[in-house]
Design a protein around this motif. Sequence first.
Motif, mmCIF file in Angstrom:
data_model
loop_
_atom_site.group_PDB
_atom_site.id
_atom_site.type_symbol
_atom_site.label_atom_id
_atom_site.label_comp_id
_atom_site.label_asym_id
_atom_site.label_seq_id
_atom_site.Cartn_x
_atom_site.Cartn_y
_atom_site.Cartn_z
ATOM 1 N N UNK A 143 0.854 -1.186 0.000
ATOM 2 C CA UNK A 143 0.000 0.000 0.000
ATOM 3 C C UNK A 143 0.893 1.240 0.000
ATOM 4 N N UNK A 144 0.337 2.419 -0.331
ATOM 5 C CA UNK A 144 1.131 3.645 -0.330
ATOM 6 C C UNK A 144 0.968 4.420 0.972
ATOM 7 N N UNK A 145 -0.244 4.837 1.269
ATOM 8 C CA UNK A 145 -0.458 5.709 2.429
ATOM 9 C C UNK A 145 -0.617 4.884 3.697
ATOM 10 N N UNK A 146 0.426 4.904 4.524
ATOM 11 C CA UNK A 146 0.423 4.161 5.780
ATOM 12 C C UNK A 146 1.148 4.983 6.838
ATOM 13 N N UNK A 147 0.877 4.725 8.123
ATOM 14 C CA UNK A 147 1.572 5.459 9.187
ATOM 15 C C UNK A 147 3.027 5.011 9.329
ATOM 16 N N UNK A 148 3.791 5.782 10.069
ATOM 17 C CA UNK A 148 5.202 5.526 10.413
ATOM 18 C C UNK A 148 6.107 5.629 9.188
ATOM 19 N N UNK A 149 5.889 4.783 8.192
ATOM 20 C CA UNK A 149 6.635 4.867 6.935
ATOM 21 C C UNK A 149 5.692 4.506 5.800
ATOM 22 N N UNK A 150 5.600 5.373 4.782
ATOM 23 C CA UNK A 150 4.679 5.068 3.686
ATOM 24 C C UNK A 150 5.251 3.986 2.772
ATOM 25 N N UNK A 151 4.392 3.483 1.877
ATOM 26 C CA UNK A 151 4.790 2.373 1.027
ATOM 27 C C UNK A 151 5.864 2.719 0.014
ATOM 28 N N UNK A 152 5.915 3.976 -0.426
ATOM 29 C CA UNK A 152 6.936 4.360 -1.398
ATOM 30 C C UNK A 152 8.321 4.359 -0.758
ATOM 31 N N UNK A 153 8.404 4.911 0.459
ATOM 32 C CA UNK A 153 9.691 4.891 1.169
ATOM 33 C C UNK A 153 10.111 3.461 1.474
ATOM 34 N N UNK A 154 9.141 2.631 1.881
ATOM 35 C CA UNK A 154 9.445 1.226 2.185
ATOM 36 C C UNK A 154 9.917 0.491 0.935
ATOM 37 N N UNK A 155 9.288 0.782 -0.198
ATOM 38 C CA UNK A 155 9.695 0.155 -1.464
ATOM 39 C C UNK A 155 11.129 0.527 -1.809
ATOM 40 N N UNK A 156 11.458 1.795 -1.669
ATOM 41 C CA UNK A 156 12.824 2.248 -1.957
ATOM 42 C C UNK A 156 13.836 1.550 -1.052
ATOM 43 N N UNK A 157 13.500 1.409 0.230
ATOM 44 C CA UNK A 157 14.408 0.753 1.174
ATOM 45 C C UNK A 157 14.558 -0.728 0.859
ATOM 46 N N UNK A 158 13.433 -1.402 0.582
ATOM 47 C CA UNK A 158 13.465 -2.838 0.307
ATOM 48 C C UNK A 158 14.287 -3.142 -0.938
ATOM 49 N N UNK A 159 14.072 -2.358 -1.984
ATOM 50 C CA UNK A 159 14.710 -2.660 -3.259
ATOM 51 C C UNK A 159 16.149 -2.172 -3.335
ATOM 52 N N UNK A 160 16.598 -1.481 -2.295
ATOM 53 C CA UNK A 160 18.000 -1.075 -2.242
ATOM 54 C C UNK A 160 18.881 -2.178 -1.678
#
Length: 214
Positions: A55-72
């Motif tokens: 998902x995109x809009x979530x508390x603490x860390x949004x999905x876009x930031x999480x995607x960037x971190x995961x795929x790094x």
Amino acid sequence: MSAPIRVAIVDDDPLVRAGLSMVLGGAPDVEIVAEAGDGAAALSVAPAADVVLMDIRMPIMDGLAATERLLAEEPAPHVIVLTTFDADEHVMRALAAGASGFLLKDTPPPQIVEAIRKVAAGEPILSPSVTGQLIRHVTAAGISTEARKAIEQLTDREREVALSVARGASNAEIAAQLFMSVATVKVHLGHVFTKLGVTNRVQVAIRMHDAGLV
């Protein structure tokens, strides 16, 4: 029998997570291995999955930031962004981060299951509205000199493969169109990824569009 596709569901709405679990639970080749209610929690559980529905809009860390971190990180799961929001900036940021797919939450369940299968096999998937967003982005941005220079590094055969990828062809379809084996297509595609500085097929398509070649 091949191992099931391991899927993690990341969404702050428990009802959405439950609904997706129910939908995916009916697919014999899919296994839910983790769930998370925000992007930060996803960072610890998603690496165990082959495919992450994010998902995109979530508390603490949004999905876009999480995607960037995961795929790094390596190895990284495939990420399908699944959201009710299809704003241009969301689409482009997710794809630039390396997401393998972008689907809206009103996508019919069978198509979500099929998207998971395709992404797990290395083929990106975009909803029609998202494809339109990509085209509008490229049209507004105009032809990129940087993209043109990157593509000049490709051999003629690599460029043919890249163009086919940008037009949405699978490896098998490219092999048939260009009269080569699927294994050879994969070799050429690996060279394309390296020379264009990208990590997936969607980013190849963006480069080809930015260069005005599609």
